[in-house]
Motif scaffolding. Structure first.
Motif, PDB file in Angstrom:
ATOM      1  N   ARG A  76       0.791  -1.265  -0.014  1.00 42.00           N
ATOM      2  CA  ARG A  76      -0.040  -0.005  -0.008  1.00 42.00           C
ATOM      3  C   ARG A  76       0.868   1.181   0.026  1.00 42.00           C
ATOM      4  N   ASN A  77       2.021   1.294   0.516  1.00 45.59           N
ATOM      5  CA  ASN A  77       2.806   2.355   0.585  1.00 45.59           C
ATOM      6  C   ASN A  77       3.872   2.426  -0.519  1.00 45.59           C
ATOM      7  N   PHE A  78       3.477   1.647  -1.733  1.00 49.04           N
ATOM      8  CA  PHE A  78       4.673   1.823  -2.733  1.00 49.04           C
ATOM      9  C   PHE A  78       3.961   2.515  -3.933  1.00 49.04           C
ATOM     10  N   GLU A  79       5.039   3.270  -4.774  1.00 44.86           N
ATOM     11  CA  GLU A  79       4.853   3.686  -5.994  1.00 44.86           C
ATOM     12  C   GLU A  79       5.757   2.733  -7.013  1.00 44.86           C
ATOM     13  N   ILE A  80       5.060   2.116  -7.903  1.00 45.76           N
ATOM     14  CA  ILE A  80       5.500   1.292  -8.691  1.00 45.76           C
ATOM     15  C   ILE A  80       5.526   1.543 -10.303  1.00 45.76           C
ATOM     16  N   GLU A  81       6.619   1.730 -10.931  1.00 46.84           N
ATOM     17  CA  GLU A  81       6.722   2.184 -12.410  1.00 46.84           C
ATOM     18  C   GLU A  81       7.396   1.131 -12.951  1.00 46.84           C
ATOM     19  N   PRO A  82       6.724   0.301 -13.893  1.00 48.47           N
ATOM     20  CA  PRO A  82       7.176  -0.454 -14.698  1.00 48.47           C
ATOM     21  C   PRO A  82       8.351   0.187 -15.754  1.00 48.47           C
ATOM     22  N   PHE A  83       9.393  -0.221 -16.259  1.00 48.13           N
ATOM     23  CA  PHE A  83      10.410   0.458 -16.865  1.00 48.13           C
ATOM     24  C   PHE A  83      11.007  -0.513 -18.027  1.00 48.13           C
ATOM     25  N   TYR A  84      10.823  -1.969 -18.040  1.00 51.42           N
ATOM     26  CA  TYR A  84      11.550  -2.630 -18.768  1.00 51.42           C
ATOM     27  C   TYR A  84      10.818  -4.061 -19.191  1.00 51.42           C
ATOM     28  N   GLU A  85      10.566  -4.339 -20.246  1.00 54.17           N
ATOM     29  CA  GLU A  85       9.911  -5.560 -20.544  1.00 54.17           C
ATOM     30  C   GLU A  85      10.753  -6.271 -21.359  1.00 54.17           C
ATOM     31  N   GLU A  86      10.853  -7.917 -21.155  1.00 61.13           N
ATOM     32  CA  GLU A  86      11.903  -8.800 -21.628  1.00 61.13           C
ATOM     33  C   GLU A  86      10.901 -10.070 -21.985  1.00 61.13           C
ATOM     34  N   GLU A  87      11.649 -10.663 -22.858  1.00 61.01           N
ATOM     35  CA  GLU A  87      11.094 -12.134 -23.288  1.00 61.01           C
ATOM     36  C   GLU A  87      11.878 -13.122 -22.276  1.00 61.01           C
ATOM     37  N   LEU A  88      11.220 -14.076 -22.037  1.00 60.86           N
ATOM     38  CA  LEU A  88      11.395 -15.097 -21.326  1.00 60.86           C
ATOM     39  C   LEU A  88      11.629 -16.294 -22.447  1.00 60.86           C
ATOM     40  N   LEU A  89      12.955 -16.764 -22.462  1.00 60.25           N
ATOM     41  CA  LEU A  89      13.351 -17.685 -23.778  1.00 60.25           C
ATOM     42  C   LEU A  89      13.477 -19.261 -23.107  1.00 60.25           C
ATOM     43  N   ALA A  90      13.207 -20.032 -24.123  1.00 62.41           N
ATOM     44  CA  ALA A  90      13.673 -21.547 -23.923  1.00 62.41           C
ATOM     45  C   ALA A  90      15.037 -21.625 -24.147  1.00 62.41           C
ATOM     46  N   VAL A  91      15.917 -22.343 -23.083  1.00 57.12           N
ATOM     47  CA  VAL A  91      17.320 -22.523 -23.428  1.00 57.12           C
ATOM     48  C   VAL A  91      17.646 -23.959 -23.263  1.00 57.12           C
ATOM     49  N   ALA A  92      18.525 -24.389 -24.268  1.00 57.07           N
ATOM     50  CA  ALA A  92      18.905 -25.610 -24.311  1.00 57.07           C
ATOM     51  C   ALA A  92      20.304 -25.833 -24.737  1.00 57.07           C
ATOM     52  N   PRO A  93      20.828 -27.248 -24.511  1.00 55.60           N
ATOM     53  CA  PRO A  93      22.286 -27.382 -24.872  1.00 55.60           C
ATOM     54  C   PRO A  93      22.493 -27.158 -26.378  1.00 55.60           C
ATOM     55  N   THR A  94      23.419 -26.611 -26.594  1.00 51.12           N
ATOM     56  CA  THR A  94      23.974 -26.223 -28.034  1.00 51.12           C
ATOM     57  C   THR A  94      23.786 -27.621 -28.819  1.00 51.12           C
ATOM     58  N   GLY A  95      22.997 -27.396 -30.207  1.00 47.45           N
ATOM     59  CA  GLY A  95      22.848 -28.435 -31.016  1.00 47.45           C
ATOM     60  C   GLY A  95      21.429 -29.101 -30.851  1.00 47.45           C
ATOM     61  N   SER A  96      20.775 -28.791 -29.820  1.00 49.61           N
ATOM     62  CA  SER A  96      19.404 -29.270 -29.572  1.00 49.61           C
ATOM     63  C   SER A  96      18.428 -28.801 -30.809  1.00 49.61           C
ATOM     64  N   LEU A  97      17.250 -29.681 -30.971  1.00 45.00           N
ATOM     65  CA  LEU A  97      16.370 -29.235 -32.141  1.00 45.00           C
ATOM     66  C   LEU A  97      15.202 -28.378 -31.377  1.00 45.00           C
ATOM     67  N   MET A  98      15.044 -27.494 -31.848  1.00 43.93           N
ATOM     68  CA  MET A  98      13.797 -26.432 -31.483  1.00 43.93           C
ATOM     69  C   MET A  98      12.625 -26.638 -32.399  1.00 43.93           C
ATOM     70  N   PRO A  99      11.435 -26.946 -31.681  1.00 48.56           N
ATOM     71  CA  PRO A  99      10.485 -26.981 -32.642  1.00 48.56           C
ATOM     72  C   PRO A  99      10.308 -25.696 -33.517  1.00 48.56           C
ATOM     73  N   GLU A 100       9.753 -25.736 -34.593  1.00 49.70           N
ATOM     74  CA  GLU A 100       9.521 -24.584 -35.376  1.00 49.70           C
ATOM     75  C   GLU A 100       8.324 -23.907 -34.725  1.00 49.70           C
ATOM     76  N   GLY A 101       8.599 -22.560 -34.686  1.00 54.27           N
ATOM     77  CA  GLY A 101       7.779 -21.618 -34.059  1.00 54.27           C
ATOM     78  C   GLY A 101       7.912 -21.484 -32.536  1.00 54.27           C
ATOM     79  N   GLY A 102       8.858 -22.297 -32.013  1.00 50.77           N
ATOM     80  CA  GLY A 102       9.267 -22.310 -30.705  1.00 50.77           C
ATOM     81  C   GLY A 102       8.582 -23.442 -29.808  1.00 50.77           C
ATOM     82  N   PRO A 103       9.093 -23.832 -28.681  1.00 50.82           N
ATOM     83  CA  PRO A 103       8.651 -24.838 -28.098  1.00 50.82           C
ATOM     84  C   PRO A 103       7.297 -24.645 -27.285  1.00 50.82           C
ATOM     85  N   ASP A 104       6.316 -25.287 -27.318  1.00 48.98           N
ATOM     86  CA  ASP A 104       5.130 -24.775 -26.413  1.00 48.98           C
ATOM     87  C   ASP A 104       5.309 -25.664 -24.913  1.00 48.98           C
ATOM     88  N   ALA A 105       4.325 -25.426 -24.291  1.00 49.21           N
ATOM     89  CA  ALA A 105       4.330 -25.713 -22.925  1.00 49.21           C
ATOM     90  C   ALA A 105       4.285 -27.454 -22.793  1.00 49.21           C
TER      91      ALA A 105
END
Length: 297
Positions: free
Chosen positions: A162-191
Motif C-alpha cells: 500500500r505504501n509503494f509507488e510502482i513504475e514498470p520500465f523494462y519488458e523482456e522475453e523469457l526464452l527456452a534454453v537448451a544445450p547447443t545442437g538441440s532441435l527446437m520445434p518450428e515456431g518455438g517450443p510450447d508448454a
C-alpha cells in the motif's frame, strides 16, 4: 510528574532502537542490526518509555511486540527517522565533496545484466554519487524498502504494498534454453514440449510463478528436475547438457554455449522500479530513475 518533563527532546537513537525492536520482534536482532549489545538496545527502549511515561514494548511468547501505545508511536517514529535521514542526505553534497547516496535493492538478473549500465551512466552524470546495491529475494528486498533501509527496488513485477509507488520500465522475453545442437520445434517450443524435457528452473519469485503458470496443465504440478537460486548456475548446467530451462532474455545476451528460442506462445516479464510513496526524491535518486527509464523499448 514535573511540568518540564515533556520539554525534554526525543532522542533519535532511542526511536531507532524502538522501531527496530518492533519490526524485528527481538531485542537481540535489533542489537545485531545496529551493531550494539542487547543491553544497550534495552536501555534505549527503556529510556524512551521513561521519557514518554508509557510502556512501548511487551513480550508475547518469545517475541517482543509493540503495545497499543507503541503502535501509535511507530507512525511518528518512522516519520521522524525518515526526516532525519532526509536532512542528513540533503547535507551530503556539502560534505567532503559528495553528491548524495542511492541504496538499490535488486534481484540477481537485473543486478548483473542491467544495473551496471544504468549505474555507469548515473555516475558519469554525478561523479560523486555513492551507489550501493543489495541483491536478494524480491520479498526480502521489498521488506527492506518498506523499512526505508533501501531507497529503490528493481524487481520483477508484480509487486504489492500500500505504501509503494510502482513504475514498470523494462519488458523482456523469457526464452527456452537448451544445450547447443538441440532441435527446437518450428515456431518455438510450447508448454507440452517443455514439460517433457528435463527442466532446470530458478526457485521462487515472480519470474518462476510466471513460468509455472505458462507450463501448467490441468491436474499437473510442475516438478523440475532441479531448482537453483542462481540463473548463471542454470546456464552452466544447461550448457553441459544436464537439461533445459526458461530464462530471462537479459541473462542470455552473451549466452554463446546454449541454444535459445522464443516460447510458443511468447512469455514476457516486466521489471519495475518500486519506491515508498513518501520517499524524498534526492537528485541522485532522480538521476538513477532517469537512467533506468532509458532502458524502455
Amino acid at each position: 510528574m514535573h511540568k518540564d518533563f515533556f520539554c525534554m527532546p526525543l532522542h533519535l537513537d532511542q526511536l531507532a532502537a524502538f522501531v527496530n525492536v518492533a519490526d524485528l520482534g527481538s531485542f537481540t536482532a535489533a542489537a545485531d542490526k545496529e551493531g550494539l549489545t542487547q543491553p544497550a538496545v534495552s536501555l534505549q527502549v527503556k529510556g524512551l518509555e521513561q521519557r514518554l511515561g508509557v510502556r512501548l514494548i511487551e513480550r508475547v511468547g518469545r517475541r517482543a511486540q509493540p503495545t497499543a501505545a507503541g503502535l501509535d508511536l511507530l507512525v511518528h517514529a518512522r516519520r521522524l527517522l525518515q526526516e532525519s535521514a532526509a536532512a542528513e542526505e540533503a547535507m551530503m553534497p556539502y560534505r567532503d565533496g559528495a553528491s548524495g547516496r542511492v541504496r538499490i535493492g535488486s534481484g540477481g538478473t537485473a543486478l548483473i545484466h542491467l544495473l551496471p549500465r544504468a549505474i555507469a551512466v548515473a555516475r558519469k552524470s554525478m561523479p560523486g554519487l555513492e551507489i550501493t546495491v543489495r541483491i536478494g529475494d524480491a520479498d526480502d528486498i521489498l521488506r527492506d524498502l518498506e523499512a526505508n533501509s533501501l531507497d529503490i527496488a528493481v524487481v520483477a513485477l508484480p509487486a504489492s504494498g500500500r505504501n509503494f509507488e510502482i513504475e514498470p520500465f523494462y519488458e523482456e522475453e523469457l526464452l527456452a534454453v537448451a544445450p547447443t545442437g538441440s532441435l527446437m520445434p518450428e515456431g518455438g517450443p510450447d508448454a507440452a514440449f517443455m514439460r517433457d524435457r528435463t527442466l532446470l528452473l530458478y526457485e521462487g519469485g515472480n519470474t518462476r510463478r510466471a513460468i509455472d503458470a505458462w507450463l501448467a496443465a490441468p491436474d499437473t504440478r510442475i516438478r523440475p528436475a532441479m531448482e537453483f537460486g542462481s540463473i548463471e548456475a542454470i546456464k552452466e548446467l544447461v550448457a553441459v547438457g544436464l537439461g533445459w530451462s526458461i530464462l530471462p532474455g537479459l541473462a542470455l545476451k552473451r549466452a554463446g554455449l546454449v541454444a535459445t528460442s522464443s516460447l510458443n506462445p511468447r512469455l514476457t516479464r516486466r521489471l519495475g522500479m518500486v519506491l515508498r510513496r513518501d520517499k524524498h526524491l534526492t537528485r541522485g535518486l532522480r538521476e538513477m530513475m532517469k537512467c533506468l527509464r532509458a532502458f524502455k523499448g
